[in-house]
Design a protein around this motif. Structure first.
Motif, PDB file in Angstrom:
ATOM      1  N   THR A 223       0.829  -1.192   0.000  1.00  0.00           N
ATOM      2  CA  THR A 223       0.000   0.000   0.000  1.00  0.00           C
ATOM      3  C   THR A 223       0.867   1.247   0.000  1.00  0.00           C
ATOM      4  O   THR A 223       2.042   1.215   0.389  1.00  0.00           O
ATOM      5  N   ALA A 224       0.304   2.345  -0.456  1.00  0.00           N
ATOM      6  CA  ALA A 224       0.975   3.646  -0.439  1.00  0.00           C
ATOM      7  C   ALA A 224      -0.042   4.696  -0.008  1.00  0.00           C
ATOM      8  O   ALA A 224      -1.250   4.537  -0.219  1.00  0.00           O
ATOM      9  N   GLY A 225       0.456   5.767   0.603  1.00  0.00           N
ATOM     10  CA  GLY A 225      -0.428   6.774   1.170  1.00  0.00           C
ATOM     11  C   GLY A 225      -0.868   7.832   0.182  1.00  0.00           C
ATOM     12  O   GLY A 225      -0.586   7.775  -1.018  1.00  0.00           O
ATOM     13  N   PHE A 260       6.664   6.592  -1.529  1.00  0.00           N
ATOM     14  CA  PHE A 260       6.906   7.073  -2.892  1.00  0.00           C
ATOM     15  C   PHE A 260       7.032   8.589  -2.952  1.00  0.00           C
ATOM     16  O   PHE A 260       6.894   9.214  -4.001  1.00  0.00           O
ATOM     17  N   ALA A 261       7.341   9.203  -1.800  1.00  0.00           N
ATOM     18  CA  ALA A 261       7.529  10.647  -1.757  1.00  0.00           C
ATOM     19  C   ALA A 261       8.905  11.011  -2.292  1.00  0.00           C
ATOM     20  O   ALA A 261       9.879  10.292  -2.085  1.00  0.00           O
ATOM     21  N   SER A 262       8.974  12.145  -2.980  1.00  0.00           N
ATOM     22  CA  SER A 262      10.241  12.646  -3.498  1.00  0.00           C
ATOM     23  C   SER A 262      10.160  14.163  -3.535  1.00  0.00           C
ATOM     24  O   SER A 262       9.077  14.740  -3.366  1.00  0.00           O
ATOM     25  N   GLY A 307      -4.529   1.356  -1.662  1.00  0.00           N
ATOM     26  CA  GLY A 307      -4.032   2.704  -1.433  1.00  0.00           C
ATOM     27  C   GLY A 307      -5.156   3.703  -1.592  1.00  0.00           C
ATOM     28  O   GLY A 307      -6.207   3.401  -2.181  1.00  0.00           O
ATOM     29  N   HIS A 308      -4.934   4.887  -1.067  1.00  0.00           N
ATOM     30  CA  HIS A 308      -5.953   5.943  -1.101  1.00  0.00           C
ATOM     31  C   HIS A 308      -5.393   7.175  -1.799  1.00  0.00           C
ATOM     32  O   HIS A 308      -4.239   7.541  -1.613  1.00  0.00           O
TER      33      HIS A 308
END
Length: 529
Positions: A223-225, A260-262, A307-308
């Motif tokens: 999952t990812a936020g 997955f933040a950049s 994920g949302h």
């Protein structure tokens, strides 16, 4: 103040020049004390808010969204403070929502921030940023004021610091801690792309009874936020999953949150000419590495996606892009999954414009209770002031757009006029439009994808994302594909509203977890394998 003076102060700068009156001072000198830093660079931001009873004692002046009409901000890039350790910023240039010279006369609380790492558009001020004290000034300015940067923001509290949280949330976070494992997976693919060592952060939550040396394996959920989350927040959010597994509300599985933040926004784990081969890294490096370290099923029927919001787009994209690798996807309120409804705009319509429709009406970005809170033009304006990269709209460019000769992504639309670049839109369609992919590639996708897609969204989604979900459903219907689409009446973008049923905010967690488990354990057996 006389009426004549009030009218004079209200005149725009060009009008003052025509009648010979001196324009008001809008420049501020910002100093860097030697005790704070030898020198510094970054994005300098000047915030101002009218002095009022409810902000007179506030510690910070900040803007939390383009609908925050009481806050004004100006920005500029700073390469160095120079020998005199002072730079100036003109609050009439690069300002949102308008230059300071147009502000009504009165007292304003002002604060300066130097964003050191360029991520203000994504996460706001953070560790290492330099901040001034809040000062009260009267506008229009009679003279050029000087404001000193005062302190450096400290590192955030520990990952599992529960100070100030509601008792129930604090209890769940504390209880989940022994079962959370902090992972950093080195990516050779991203390292080759960036030219410097790259790794991807993940939290791995193991279920009750997990034995790292045992023979039992478990289905795994990736999952990812939402946009704005980071590795620290990801770990805290898994505490809810731990509570549901501990109380046997959902089956025992391994849950993995992927960061997955950049600096450019969220990468969505999509292969991109701008961000790099994130999809390749996910499927060929990150997941295999984790499967070698944990008792995971390590087969397609035991790998699931959810994920949302931005994480919802990731969950759908990874499923459609790698249908034979995963067993199913449960996406909630995903970012636009069909670009015929990209935040309400048909990107393929001739003459498409992000700011105004064919009748010239401003296009909304966010709504609440039926009322427009923010327009797309306002959102683009505040992103431009806060920094070149990191904002939601710019993040889409970094993920979806072709790369220009200067190494930056081609913008989908002109930030001044809102005009959509038809060539860029065509590139988006051919490479990242999920609905288009279903319609044009279904014969190839059918065998591995049919029945694996599940989407839930509110009918009053705050960002109008339900429109694109309807388009995606139409695409599946057109090709005869099987997919589940749920529209929650009256629900906004909030995950608590979308997941809730009859007052139970965890209802959809149970529903999707049971469905995942049924795929992984068709025999109906409980526990691991």
């Amino acid at each position: 103040m006389t009426n004549a003076m009030a009218r004079l102060l209200a005149l725009p700068l060009f009008a003052l020049a025509l009648i010979g009156a001196a324009p008001p001072e809008t420049r501020f000198d910002i100093s860097l004390p030697a005790a704070l830093s030898d020198d510094a660079s970054g994005r300098l931001l000047l915030f101002a808010a009218p002095l009022s009873a409810d902000n007179g004692e506030s510690e910070d002046i900040d803007i939390y969204g383009p609908d925050d009409a009481r806050i004004f901000v100006a920005g500029r890039d700073v390469a160095s403070f120079g020998p005199d350790r002072t730079v100036s910023i003109d609050a009439e240039e690069g300002a949102f929502p308008k230059g300071f010279a147009t502000l009504a006369p009165g007292d304003y609380r002002v604060q300066v921030v130097l964003d050191r790492d360029g991520d203000y558009n994504y996460g706001g001020r953070g560790p290492g940023d330099l901040v001034s004290k809040v000062v009260t000034l009267h506008l229009p300015l009679g003279a050029r004021p000087s404001i000193a940067l005062d302190h450096r923001l400290p590192p955030v509290a520990g990952q599992f610091d529960v100070t100030g949280l509601p008792p129930r949330a604090a209890e769940q976070i504390t209880a989940s801690r022994p079962h959370l494992h902090d992972e950093q997976v080195v990516s050779k693919a991203l390292t080759r792309f960036r030219g410097t060592p790259q790794s991807v952060a993940a939290w791995v939550l193991t279920p009750p009874g997990y034995d790292p040396n045992g023979r039992v394996t478990y289905p795994t959920v990736y999952t990812a936020g939402a946009f704005g989350t980071n590795h620290r927040v990801d770990g805290q959010q898994l505490s809810r999953i731990w509570h549901l597994m501990e109380t046997k509300a959902i089956p025992p599985m391994i849950w993995v949150t992927l960061d997955f933040a950049s600096p450019t926004g969220t990468t969505e784990f999509a292969d991109s000419v701008n961000n790099g081969p994130w999809g390749e890294a996910l499927t060929r490096e990150i997941i295999p590495a984790l499967e070698s370290r944990y008792r995971m099923d390590a087969r397609p029927s035991g790998r699931f996606l959810t994920g949302h919001s931005s994480g919802g787009w990731f969950a759908l994209w990874a499923m459609v892009r790698y249908p034979a690798f995963f067993g199913g996807s449960w996406a909630s309120s995903p970012d636009p999954v069909d670009f015929r409804h990209f935040i309400g705009v048909d990107l393929y319509q001739p003459g498409a414009n992000m700011y105004r429709d064919a009748q010239g009406v401003a296009r909304p970005l966010e709504r609440a209770h039926g009322a427009v809170k923010t327009t797309i033009a306002q959102a683009a304006g505040i992103e431009t002031v806060l920094g070149r990269d990191g904002g939601q709209l710019r993040s889409f460019d970094w993920t979806f757009s072709p790369r220009r000769a200067d190494g930056t992504p081609a913008p989908l639309f002109d930030r001044v006029t809102g005009a959509v670049d038809a060539q860029v839109a065509a590139y988006w369609r051919d490479n990242y439009d999920i609905g288009h992919r279903i319609e044009t590639q279904w014969p190839r996708l059918r065998h591995d994808l049919d029945g694996k897609v599940h989407v839930v969204v509110g009918t009053a989604d705050s960002y109008y994302l339900d429109g694109a979900v309807h388009d995606l459903e139409d695409a599946f219907r057109k090709v005869g594909g099987r997919a589940e689409f749920i529209y929650v009446p009256g629900a906004s973008h909030s995950i608590n509203e979308v997941y809730a049923r009859d007052g139970d905010r965890n209802a959809y967690y149970r529903e999707m977890a049971q469905a995942m488990y049924a795929v992984a354990r068709p025999s109906g057996a409980t526990g691991g394998r």
